[in-house]
Scaffold this motif. Structure first.
Motif, PDB file in Angstrom:
ATOM      1  N   ARG A   1       0.880  -1.370   0.126  1.00 12.86           N
ATOM      2  CA  ARG A   1       0.020  -0.113  -0.047  1.00 12.86           C
ATOM      3  C   ARG A   1       0.837   1.301  -0.006  1.00 12.86           C
ATOM      4  NH1 ARG A   1      -4.995  -0.905   4.509  1.00 12.86           N
ATOM      5  NH2 ARG A   1      -5.714  -2.625   3.521  1.00 12.86           N
ATOM      6  N   ILE A   2       0.407   2.275  -0.753  1.00  9.22           N
ATOM      7  CA  ILE A   2       1.208   3.534  -0.799  1.00  9.22           C
ATOM      8  C   ILE A   2       0.960   4.048   0.604  1.00  9.22           C
ATOM      9  CG2 ILE A   2       1.142   6.104  -1.492  1.00  9.22           C
ATOM     10  CD1 ILE A   2       0.569   4.914  -4.435  1.00  9.22           C
TER      11      ILE A   2
ATOM     12  N   LEU B   1      -5.416   8.036   1.868  1.00  6.35           N
ATOM     13  CA  LEU B   1      -5.065   6.906   2.154  1.00  6.35           C
ATOM     14  C   LEU B   1      -6.567   6.418   2.680  1.00  6.35           C
ATOM     15  CD1 LEU B   1      -3.715   3.960   2.628  1.00  6.35           C
ATOM     16  CD2 LEU B   1      -2.872   5.154   4.731  1.00  6.35           C
TER      17      LEU B   1
ATOM     18  N   LEU C   1      -9.069   5.161   0.295  1.00  9.00           N
ATOM     19  CA  LEU C   1      -8.487   3.925  -0.557  1.00  9.00           C
ATOM     20  C   LEU C   1      -8.420   2.662   0.356  1.00  9.00           C
ATOM     21  CD1 LEU C   1      -5.843   4.622  -3.118  1.00  9.00           C
ATOM     22  CD2 LEU C   1      -8.313   4.448  -3.334  1.00  9.00           C
TER      23      LEU C   1
ATOM     24  N   TYR D   1      -8.257  -1.071  -0.814  1.00  6.14           N
ATOM     25  CA  TYR D   1      -7.204  -1.852  -0.668  1.00  6.14           C
ATOM     26  C   TYR D   1      -7.463  -3.307  -0.082  1.00  6.14           C
ATOM     27  CZ  TYR D   1      -3.243   1.532  -1.763  1.00  6.14           C
ATOM     28  OH  TYR D   1      -2.447   2.242  -2.396  1.00  6.14           O
TER      29      TYR D   1
ATOM     30  N   PHE E   1      -1.358   7.744 -11.831  1.00  2.00           N
ATOM     31  CA  PHE E   1      -0.635   8.078 -10.078  1.00  2.00           C
ATOM     32  C   PHE E   1      -0.210   9.759 -10.339  1.00  2.00           C
ATOM     33  CE2 PHE E   1       0.833   3.974  -8.264  1.00  2.00           C
ATOM     34  CZ  PHE E   1      -0.324   3.328  -8.672  1.00  2.00           C
TER      35      PHE E   1
ATOM     36  N   THR F   1      -1.990  -0.848  -5.981  1.00  2.00           N
ATOM     37  CA  THR F   1      -2.802   0.299  -5.948  1.00  2.00           C
ATOM     38  C   THR F   1      -3.657   0.356  -7.419  1.00  2.00           C
ATOM     39  OG1 THR F   1      -1.101   1.302  -4.486  1.00  2.00           O
ATOM     40  CG2 THR F   1      -2.579   2.854  -6.057  1.00  2.00           C
TER      41      THR F   1
ATOM     42  N   THR G   1      -6.504  -1.709  -6.975  1.00  3.34           N
ATOM     43  CA  THR G   1      -7.375  -0.996  -5.910  1.00  3.34           C
ATOM     44  C   THR G   1      -8.024   0.221  -6.536  1.00  3.34           C
ATOM     45  OG1 THR G   1      -5.861  -1.318  -4.044  1.00  3.34           O
ATOM     46  CG2 THR G   1      -7.296   0.593  -3.729  1.00  3.34           C
TER      47      THR G   1
END
Length: 522
Positions: free
Chosen positions: A102-103, A129, A132, A136, A490, A501, A504
């Motif tokens: 995950r970012i 985040l 998301l 995720y 992105f 991602t 996701t």
């Protein structure tokens, strides 16, 4: 297999069947939405994959001509191969290593956190985040990511054990076999990993998640998917209102067809996606579709990469076992005291001897180099993957004179390493060397970047239309029924491998598109 009429304007057309396009297709089909999925490549399977590096490379890789420019070493070593991506059903999800991270929260706020970095075109993501996180979780469950949902981690091979012992000796704490979308035990009718060591060549066991044998077959079972292979998208067309009306494509014989669409979603990777938009220029959109900002193709990112290989007195046989089941995450932090912003991961990597000869030092020859190759059984390897800085001048543009087999301009990929990227790579090389030296390496080799599989950012998300191409749902600012559905969206590269991602965002985008369809907004 379903087949929808070319004049059926109720379908969603998706260009590209990889992590973004293949996932989006399945998610929409499961919601009862008809999808035409255009894939430029052929369909392979675990039965047709071959555990032989050069054969597999030629079987799967996107080898259509491209050109490069800029100061990056790729332009010297591989001038017509800026990216190691795939032209096949499943796209680069056939080739990827499986790392699923995950970012981090601070990485969604690149401009806010890294402000004042000269010669960058940083922005914050229009997403957080927190927004998301539920998606995720859905992606991790879908993909069977290890160390999530009570799925155990993969076993560590010798390459990992060398990394682990060295990393813990120099003080690193977060060292394990990673979060991998590779079955550590049988799941969803697919076996556990066979530890063959050919992850990049197509997974013969099917243990590694790929849209080829997960999302696309599931979509086909709904009766809502029309998969068209060897179908190269040439142009997205529009009406006088500027609304996308469908996609012109060429079949394997070169014949042209036009598929009408309710909406068009482009998931052709961060080189072909902007190329398609730019090649879709018209009198209404002279600079290409969705390009009122001038940002289509701009801000190309590929991650700051490189490799470190250690040579030891005893055999390691790094090629045995899962290629990337090993990670050091301690450096994936924000700590500008190191001399750069952004962070990086260190991940196990192995190359077969044929690829090692090509990539360890491209163009090298002579006794010193052959002596190094003689030590191949005693090598261990790790890959650097870190956040590179978006620069507006790093861009995918149309070549002014060279054309492809369909008469369309080929893409040129221009990339200059930013000073921050160079500082990060230099530091990461030293940390990798410290890990291997801590366990008795007799030689450490700094390996330059290979052609990238992590191609990002050329149609980025932005809150302000002037700063990007699409909104936080991947919907282009200029055209409501045109979406970006891959890593092109992105806003920054972050330090993490991007596939999780991308999947996701595709799951989230499918919910948005379905809602837009239900309200007749598109």
């Amino acid at each position: 297999m379903s087949r929808f009429a070319s004049g059926d304007n109720s379908v969603i057309v998706i260009v590209g069947s990889g992590a973004g396009g293949g996932t989006l297709a399945n998610e929409l089909c499961q919601k009862g939405i008809k999808v035409v999925l255009l894939e430029a490549g052929q369909q392979q399977s675990p039965a047709t994959f071959k555990n032989e590096e050069w054969f597999a490379f030629n079987q799967l890789a996107w080898l259509d001509k491209r050109t490069t420019s800029g100061t990056w070493r790729i332009a010297r070593d591989f001038p017509n191969l800026p990216a190691w991506i795939c032209k096949t059903v499943g796209g680069t999800s056939v080739h990827w290593a499986g790392a699923s991270l995950r970012i981090q929260e601070h990485e969604f706020r690149a401009k806010s956190r890294y402000s004042g970095i000269k010669d960058t075109n940083l922005i914050d993501w229009p997403l957080t985040l927190a927004e998301l996180e539920p998606y995720y979780a859905k992606a991790e469950n879908k993909m069977g990511v290890t160390r999530t949902n009570d799925i155990p981690g993969l076993p560590g091979n010798n390459n990992f054990k060398v990394m682990y012992n060295g990393a813990t000796r120099v003080g690193y704490k977060t060292v394990h076999t990673g979060r991998m979308a590779i079955n550590s035990r049988p799941r969803d009718g697919r076996s556990s990993c066979w530890q063959l060591g050919f992850c990049f060549q197509g997974c013969k066991s099917g243990a590694k998640w790929s849209t080829l044998y997960t999302e696309i077959p599931a979509a086909e079972k709904t009766g809502n998917l029309d998969l068209r292979t060897e179908s190269m998208a040439l142009q997205i067309q529009h009406d006088h209102h500027g609304r996308a009306t469908g996609v012109l494509y060429a079949d394997k014989n070169g014949a042209h067809h036009f598929q009408k669409a309710r909406a068009v979603c482009v998931a052709a990777n961060s080189i072909e996606t902007p190329r398609l938009l730019l090649n879709s220029h018209s009198s209404k959109f002279p600079d290409g579709l969705a390009n009122s900002s001038g940002q289509v193709g701009r801000n190309y990112m590929r991650h700051t990469t490189g490799s470190v290989f250690g040579v030891f007195k005893q055999p390691v046989h790094m090629y045995r076992g899962t290629v990337m089941a090993g990670i050091v995450q301690d450096e994936a932090i924000y700590d500008p005291k190191r001399g750069f912003v952004g962070g990086f991961e260190l991940e196990t990597i192995s190359l077969g001897l044929p690829f090692a000869a090509a990539f360890l030092d491209p163009g090298a020859w002579g006794e010193e180099y052959t002596n190094l190759l003689d030590k191949y059984p005693n090598m261990a390897g790790m890959w650097i993957v870190g956040e590179d800085m978006p620069q507006e001048t790093n861009a995918v543009t149309l070549h002014p004179s060279e054309k492809d087999q369909f008469g369309l301009p080929i893409p040129n990929v221009h990339y200059d390493d930013h000073a921050n990227d160079l500082a990060m790579r230099s530091y990461a090389y030293k940390r990798g060397a410290a890990i291997y030296n801590a366990v008795g390496a007799t030689q450490v080799v700094e390996v330059p970047p290979y052609p990238s599989t992590h191609n990002l950012g050329t149609c980025r998300q932005s809150e302000k239309p002037a700063e990007g191409v699409c909104n936080k749902h991947g919907q282009t600012h200029d055209i409501k029924n045109l979406f970006i559905s891959d890593g092109s969206q992105f806003s920054s590269s972050a330090a993490e491998n991007p596939t999780l991602t991308i999947v996701t965002l595709a799951i989230r985008q499918a919910d948005y598109i379905a809602a837009q369809c239900s309200t007749r907004s598109i």
